[in-house]
Design a protein around this motif. Sequence first.
Motif, PDB file in Angstrom:
ATOM      1  N   ILE A  23       0.766  -1.169  -0.096  1.00 31.84           N
ATOM      2  CA  ILE A  23      -0.207  -0.102  -0.071  1.00 31.84           C
ATOM      3  C   ILE A  23       0.902   1.282   0.091  1.00 31.84           C
ATOM      4  CG2 ILE A  23      -1.581   1.459   1.463  1.00 31.84           C
ATOM      5  CD1 ILE A  23      -2.653  -1.596   2.360  1.00 31.84           C
ATOM      6  N   ILE A  24       2.006   1.262   0.836  1.00 30.24           N
ATOM      7  CA  ILE A  24       2.790   2.516   0.762  1.00 30.24           C
ATOM      8  C   ILE A  24       3.575   2.475  -0.645  1.00 30.24           C
ATOM      9  CG2 ILE A  24       5.046   3.412   1.821  1.00 30.24           C
ATOM     10  CD1 ILE A  24       4.134   1.942   4.494  1.00 30.24           C
ATOM     11  N   CYS A  25       4.001   1.359  -1.274  1.00 28.49           N
ATOM     12  CA  CYS A  25       4.372   1.576  -2.355  1.00 28.49           C
ATOM     13  C   CYS A  25       3.556   2.275  -3.477  1.00 28.49           C
ATOM     14  CB  CYS A  25       4.896   0.095  -3.084  1.00 28.49           C
ATOM     15  SG  CYS A  25       6.337  -0.368  -1.987  1.00 28.49           S
ATOM     16  N   ILE A  26       2.138   1.708  -3.580  1.00 28.76           N
ATOM     17  CA  ILE A  26       1.192   2.533  -4.347  1.00 28.76           C
ATOM     18  C   ILE A  26       1.360   3.837  -4.010  1.00 28.76           C
ATOM     19  CG2 ILE A  26      -1.347   2.272  -4.699  1.00 28.76           C
ATOM     20  CD1 ILE A  26      -1.232  -0.480  -4.239  1.00 28.76           C
ATOM     21  N   TYR A  27       1.206   4.238  -2.676  1.00 31.61           N
ATOM     22  CA  TYR A  27       1.084   5.752  -2.450  1.00 31.61           C
ATOM     23  C   TYR A  27       2.154   6.482  -3.013  1.00 31.61           C
ATOM     24  CZ  TYR A  27       1.390   9.814   0.032  1.00 31.61           C
ATOM     25  OH  TYR A  27       1.465  11.088   0.479  1.00 31.61           O
ATOM     26  N   ASN A  28       3.390   5.879  -2.924  1.00 30.35           N
ATOM     27  CA  ASN A  28       4.559   6.560  -3.404  1.00 30.35           C
ATOM     28  C   ASN A  28       4.548   6.720  -4.728  1.00 30.35           C
ATOM     29  OD1 ASN A  28       5.733   7.034  -0.747  1.00 30.35           O
ATOM     30  ND2 ASN A  28       6.863   5.197  -0.884  1.00 30.35           N
ATOM     31  N   ARG A  29       3.992   5.723  -5.604  1.00 29.67           N
ATOM     32  CA  ARG A  29       3.994   5.745  -7.154  1.00 29.67           C
ATOM     33  C   ARG A  29       3.048   6.895  -7.349  1.00 29.67           C
ATOM     34  NH1 ARG A  29       2.322   1.447 -11.364  1.00 29.67           N
ATOM     35  NH2 ARG A  29       2.973   2.858 -13.178  1.00 29.67           N
ATOM     36  N   LEU A  61      -6.430  -0.950  -4.606  1.00 31.83           N
ATOM     37  CA  LEU A  61      -6.010  -0.220  -3.404  1.00 31.83           C
ATOM     38  C   LEU A  61      -7.094  -0.621  -2.187  1.00 31.83           C
ATOM     39  CD1 LEU A  61      -4.186   1.560  -1.337  1.00 31.83           C
ATOM     40  CD2 LEU A  61      -5.700   3.508  -2.269  1.00 31.83           C
ATOM     41  N   HIS A  62      -8.230  -0.341  -2.644  1.00 37.88           N
ATOM     42  CA  HIS A  62      -9.331  -0.320  -1.538  1.00 37.88           C
ATOM     43  C   HIS A  62      -9.485  -2.144  -1.231  1.00 37.88           C
ATOM     44  CE1 HIS A  62     -10.702   3.436  -0.561  1.00 37.88           C
ATOM     45  NE2 HIS A  62     -10.270   3.927  -1.899  1.00 37.88           N
ATOM     46  N   HIS A  63      -9.069  -2.865  -2.146  1.00 41.40           N
ATOM     47  CA  HIS A  63      -9.432  -4.119  -1.924  1.00 41.40           C
ATOM     48  C   HIS A  63      -8.303  -4.827  -0.695  1.00 41.40           C
ATOM     49  CE1 HIS A  63     -12.776  -5.409  -4.520  1.00 41.40           C
ATOM     50  NE2 HIS A  63     -12.040  -4.737  -5.387  1.00 41.40           N
ATOM     51  N   LEU A  64      -7.233  -4.227  -1.330  1.00 40.82           N
ATOM     52  CA  LEU A  64      -6.006  -4.408  -0.300  1.00 40.82           C
ATOM     53  C   LEU A  64      -6.073  -3.912   1.014  1.00 40.82           C
ATOM     54  CD1 LEU A  64      -2.740  -3.549  -2.912  1.00 40.82           C
ATOM     55  CD2 LEU A  64      -3.609  -5.838  -2.177  1.00 40.82           C
ATOM     56  N   VAL A  81      -4.444   6.268   2.330  1.00 40.13           N
ATOM     57  CA  VAL A  81      -5.480   6.172   1.375  1.00 40.13           C
ATOM     58  C   VAL A  81      -6.349   7.128   1.320  1.00 40.13           C
ATOM     59  CG1 VAL A  81      -7.752   4.841   1.211  1.00 40.13           C
ATOM     60  CG2 VAL A  81      -5.598   3.752   2.041  1.00 40.13           C
ATOM     61  N   GLU A  82      -6.388   8.066   2.257  1.00 42.25           N
ATOM     62  CA  GLU A  82      -7.322   9.350   2.068  1.00 42.25           C
ATOM     63  C   GLU A  82      -6.641  10.299   1.236  1.00 42.25           C
ATOM     64  OE1 GLU A  82      -8.071  13.160   5.047  1.00 42.25           O
ATOM     65  OE2 GLU A  82      -8.337  10.968   6.099  1.00 42.25           O
ATOM     66  N   LYS A  83      -5.407  10.414   1.034  1.00 44.17           N
ATOM     67  CA  LYS A  83      -4.694  11.073   0.200  1.00 44.17           C
ATOM     68  C   LYS A  83      -4.571  10.688  -1.441  1.00 44.17           C
ATOM     69  CE  LYS A  83      -1.355  12.721   3.512  1.00 44.17           C
ATOM     70  NZ  LYS A  83       0.241  12.799   4.029  1.00 44.17           N
ATOM     71  N   LEU A  84      -4.628   9.089  -1.406  1.00 43.29           N
ATOM     72  CA  LEU A  84      -4.779   8.900  -2.749  1.00 43.29           C
ATOM     73  C   LEU A  84      -6.134   9.015  -3.308  1.00 43.29           C
ATOM     74  CD1 LEU A  84      -2.727   5.392  -2.385  1.00 43.29           C
ATOM     75  CD2 LEU A  84      -2.126   7.387  -3.858  1.00 43.29           C
ATOM     76  N   ASP A  85      -7.433   8.893  -2.203  1.00 39.52           N
ATOM     77  CA  ASP A  85      -8.612   9.027  -2.695  1.00 39.52           C
ATOM     78  C   ASP A  85      -8.989  10.521  -3.174  1.00 39.52           C
ATOM     79  OD1 ASP A  85      -9.652   6.305  -2.494  1.00 39.52           O
ATOM     80  OD2 ASP A  85     -10.456   6.656  -0.557  1.00 39.52           O
ATOM     81  N   SER A  86      -8.119  11.360  -2.669  1.00 37.69           N
ATOM     82  CA  SER A  86      -8.251  12.787  -3.183  1.00 37.69           C
ATOM     83  C   SER A  86      -7.536  13.074  -4.304  1.00 37.69           C
ATOM     84  CB  SER A  86      -7.701  13.727  -2.026  1.00 37.69           C
ATOM     85  OG  SER A  86      -6.121  13.750  -2.137  1.00 37.69           O
ATOM     86  N   LEU A  87      -6.771  12.117  -5.148  1.00 31.61           N
ATOM     87  CA  LEU A  87      -6.163  12.425  -6.262  1.00 31.61           C
ATOM     88  C   LEU A  87      -7.161  12.099  -7.475  1.00 31.61           C
ATOM     89  CD1 LEU A  87      -2.793  10.677  -5.799  1.00 31.61           C
ATOM     90  CD2 LEU A  87      -3.202  12.899  -5.758  1.00 31.61           C
ATOM     91  N   PRO A  88      -6.921  12.758  -8.573  1.00 29.31           N
ATOM     92  CA  PRO A  88      -7.847  12.400  -9.795  1.00 29.31           C
ATOM     93  C   PRO A  88      -7.519  11.192 -10.134  1.00 29.31           C
ATOM     94  CG  PRO A  88      -6.336  14.011 -10.405  1.00 29.31           C
ATOM     95  CD  PRO A  88      -5.951  13.856  -8.930  1.00 29.31           C
ATOM     96  N   THR A  89      -8.471  10.484 -11.037  1.00 26.93           N
ATOM     97  CA  THR A  89      -8.272   9.242 -11.542  1.00 26.93           C
ATOM     98  C   THR A  89      -7.827   9.198 -13.194  1.00 26.93           C
ATOM     99  OG1 THR A  89     -10.642   9.052 -12.237  1.00 26.93           O
ATOM    100  CG2 THR A  89     -10.023   8.395 -10.342  1.00 26.93           C
ATOM    101  N   GLU A  90      -7.399  10.528 -13.502  1.00 24.82           N
ATOM    102  CA  GLU A  90      -6.850  10.444 -14.843  1.00 24.82           C
ATOM    103  C   GLU A  90      -5.579  11.477 -14.827  1.00 24.82           C
ATOM    104  OE1 GLU A  90      -9.854  11.605 -17.676  1.00 24.82           O
ATOM    105  OE2 GLU A  90     -11.114   9.991 -16.906  1.00 24.82           O
ATOM    106  N   LYS A  91      -4.763  11.259 -15.836  1.00 20.92           N
ATOM    107  CA  LYS A  91      -3.665  12.177 -15.724  1.00 20.92           C
ATOM    108  C   LYS A  91      -4.182  13.481 -15.918  1.00 20.92           C
ATOM    109  CE  LYS A  91       1.072  12.027 -18.005  1.00 20.92           C
ATOM    110  NZ  LYS A  91       2.010  11.533 -18.718  1.00 20.92           N
ATOM    111  N   PRO A  92      -3.518  14.484 -15.296  1.00 22.01           N
ATOM    112  CA  PRO A  92      -3.608  15.812 -15.591  1.00 22.01           C
ATOM    113  C   PRO A  92      -3.401  16.093 -16.959  1.00 22.01           C
ATOM    114  CG  PRO A  92      -2.804  15.504 -13.261  1.00 22.01           C
ATOM    115  CD  PRO A  92      -2.934  14.177 -14.151  1.00 22.01           C
TER     116      PRO A  92
END
Length: 103
Positions: A49-55, A70-73, A90-101
């Motif tokens: 999960i931390i690796c996903i966050y960092n990426r 991520l949510h399944h993990l 998770v909260e920070k990742l949920d605040s990110l957009p789902t598409e590349k800006p």
Amino acid sequence: SRKITRNTLTGDIEELKKLVSEMIELQKDAKEDTKIMQRSLRDSLRNFIICIYNRYEELGYIPIHERENLHHLVEEYYALKGNGVVPSLVEKLDSLPTEKPVE
């Protein structure tokens, strides 16, 4: 046919006691092994999960399929009594957009 006497019953009872004691020890060992495996799995999930966050924090977005993954993990992580830094990540990742800006 075996003749049952007081001595053979006493011997049988002692043998049963020994077997029950061995089974209890095996059960204790198995329980401890299970705890170790659960902790290892929980720690591996936290690391992933931390690796996903960092990426995705670095990229500035997280694709929807990765967010779902991520949510399944995270569900499994919490089921293993995980906590710590993961909720804030998770909260920070949920605040990110789902598409590349768009640049």
